[in-house]
Write a protein that holds these residues in place. Sequence first.
Motif, PDB file in Angstrom:
ATOM      1  N   PHE A   1      39.444  40.685  22.437  1.00  8.24           N
ATOM      2  CA  PHE A   1      40.013  39.343  22.604  1.00  8.24           C
ATOM      3  C   PHE A   1      39.571  38.763  23.950  1.00  8.24           C
ATOM      4  N   PRO A   2      38.381  38.187  24.050  1.00 12.97           N
ATOM      5  CA  PRO A   2      37.906  37.663  25.338  1.00 12.97           C
ATOM      6  C   PRO A   2      38.711  36.472  25.843  1.00 12.97           C
ATOM      7  N   GLY A   3      39.560  35.922  25.012  1.00 14.00           N
ATOM      8  CA  GLY A   3      40.403  34.818  25.452  1.00 14.00           C
ATOM      9  C   GLY A   3      41.469  35.236  26.441  1.00 14.00           C
ATOM     10  N   ILE A   4      41.851  36.523  26.408  1.00 14.18           N
ATOM     11  CA  ILE A   4      42.895  37.010  27.326  1.00 14.18           C
ATOM     12  C   ILE A   4      42.433  36.929  28.781  1.00 14.18           C
ATOM     13  N   PRO A   5      41.282  37.508  29.144  1.00  9.86           N
ATOM     14  CA  PRO A   5      40.871  37.370  30.552  1.00  9.86           C
ATOM     15  C   PRO A   5      40.522  35.926  30.917  1.00  9.86           C
ATOM     16  N   GLU A   6      40.036  35.159  29.947  1.00 20.50           N
ATOM     17  CA  GLU A   6      39.759  33.741  30.221  1.00 20.50           C
ATOM     18  C   GLU A   6      41.050  33.009  30.570  1.00 20.50           C
ATOM     19  N   TYR A   7      42.110  33.288  29.834  1.00 20.28           N
ATOM     20  CA  TYR A   7      43.402  32.655  30.093  1.00 20.28           C
ATOM     21  C   TYR A   7      43.910  33.001  31.487  1.00 20.28           C
ATOM     22  N   PHE A   8      43.873  34.283  31.832  1.00 17.90           N
ATOM     23  CA  PHE A   8      44.369  34.705  33.142  1.00 17.90           C
ATOM     24  C   PHE A   8      43.496  34.182  34.279  1.00 17.90           C
ATOM     25  N   SER A   9      42.192  34.125  34.068  1.00 18.45           N
ATOM     26  CA  SER A   9      41.325  33.604  35.131  1.00 18.45           C
ATOM     27  C   SER A   9      41.612  32.123  35.366  1.00 18.45           C
ATOM     28  N   THR A  10      41.862  31.380  34.301  1.00 16.96           N
ATOM     29  CA  THR A  10      42.233  29.963  34.450  1.00 16.96           C
ATOM     30  C   THR A  10      43.606  29.837  35.088  1.00 16.96           C
ATOM     31  N   LEU A  11      44.541  30.672  34.658  1.00 16.20           N
ATOM     32  CA  LEU A  11      45.906  30.637  35.178  1.00 16.20           C
ATOM     33  C   LEU A  11      45.941  30.872  36.685  1.00 16.20           C
ATOM     34  N   PHE A  12      45.145  31.820  37.158  1.00 14.11           N
ATOM     35  CA  PHE A  12      45.136  32.153  38.583  1.00 14.11           C
ATOM     36  C   PHE A  12      44.140  31.333  39.386  1.00 14.11           C
TER      37      PHE A  12
ATOM     38  N   ASN B   1      34.513  36.388  38.016  1.00 13.13           N
ATOM     39  CA  ASN B   1      35.154  36.505  39.335  1.00 13.13           C
ATOM     40  C   ASN B   1      36.536  37.137  39.209  1.00 13.13           C
ATOM     41  N   PHE B   2      37.266  36.728  38.199  1.00 10.04           N
ATOM     42  CA  PHE B   2      38.599  37.292  37.954  1.00 10.04           C
ATOM     43  C   PHE B   2      38.502  38.792  37.684  1.00 10.04           C
ATOM     44  N   LEU B   3      37.577  39.187  36.813  1.00 11.35           N
ATOM     45  CA  LEU B   3      37.425  40.607  36.482  1.00 11.35           C
ATOM     46  C   LEU B   3      36.979  41.419  37.689  1.00 11.35           C
ATOM     47  N   LEU B   4      36.132  40.840  38.518  1.00  9.39           N
ATOM     48  CA  LEU B   4      35.689  41.534  39.725  1.00  9.39           C
ATOM     49  C   LEU B   4      36.853  41.745  40.693  1.00  9.39           C
ATOM     50  N   VAL B   5      37.675  40.730  40.882  1.00  3.56           N
ATOM     51  CA  VAL B   5      38.837  40.861  41.764  1.00  3.56           C
ATOM     52  C   VAL B   5      39.800  41.904  41.212  1.00  3.56           C
ATOM     53  N   MET B   6      40.008  41.910  39.899  1.00  2.26           N
ATOM     54  CA  MET B   6      40.893  42.909  39.296  1.00  2.26           C
ATOM     55  C   MET B   6      40.333  44.318  39.491  1.00  2.26           C
ATOM     56  N   ALA B   7      39.025  44.484  39.372  1.00  5.24           N
ATOM     57  CA  ALA B   7      38.402  45.791  39.586  1.00  5.24           C
ATOM     58  C   ALA B   7      38.567  46.244  41.035  1.00  5.24           C
ATOM     59  N   VAL B   8      38.409  45.334  41.978  1.00  4.54           N
ATOM     60  CA  VAL B   8      38.573  45.674  43.397  1.00  4.54           C
ATOM     61  C   VAL B   8      40.026  46.053  43.687  1.00  4.54           C
ATOM     62  N   LEU B   9      40.970  45.288  43.148  1.00  5.96           N
ATOM     63  CA  LEU B   9      42.384  45.617  43.358  1.00  5.96           C
ATOM     64  C   LEU B   9      42.738  46.970  42.749  1.00  5.96           C
ATOM     65  N   PHE B  10      42.227  47.248  41.554  1.00  4.74           N
ATOM     66  CA  PHE B  10      42.459  48.547  40.934  1.00  4.74           C
ATOM     67  C   PHE B  10      41.892  49.664  41.805  1.00  4.74           C
TER      68      PHE B  10
END
Length: 116
Positions: free
Chosen positions: A49-60, A67-76
């Motif tokens: 469901f690629p819409g899930i990370p798209e939604y969160f990246s727009t939300l934040f 960029n959103f996925l990269l930040v999440m990977a760094v935080l993890f």
Amino acid sequence: MTSISIFMILLSVLFLVFIIRLIRQSTFTLENSLLWLGIGIIMLLFSVFPGIPEYFSTLFGFETMSNFLLVMAVLFSLIQLIVFTKHITKQTNEIKSLIQEVSILKEKIERMGKEK
């Protein structure tokens, strides 16, 4: 479904299979294995469901999903680093305590040997 989606789903499934094999071999502790299983499931969900990370990246407020996925990977990675540092510190203190106890017992055994 695009070829990149199929590749990501395959990669996520292989990651989950790898983690499950490590769990069966008792390579991970329960705490770490649950964390990695969770990451694998999230990867699979994001792939299907690629819409899930798209939604969160727009939300934040991220411009792109990458960029959103990269930040999440760094935080993890930072969270994992903190958890591992905590474990290493705990084990270091336990090793110091064990060394002290063994030294005391060794000294007592030497004294008992000299008294006899």
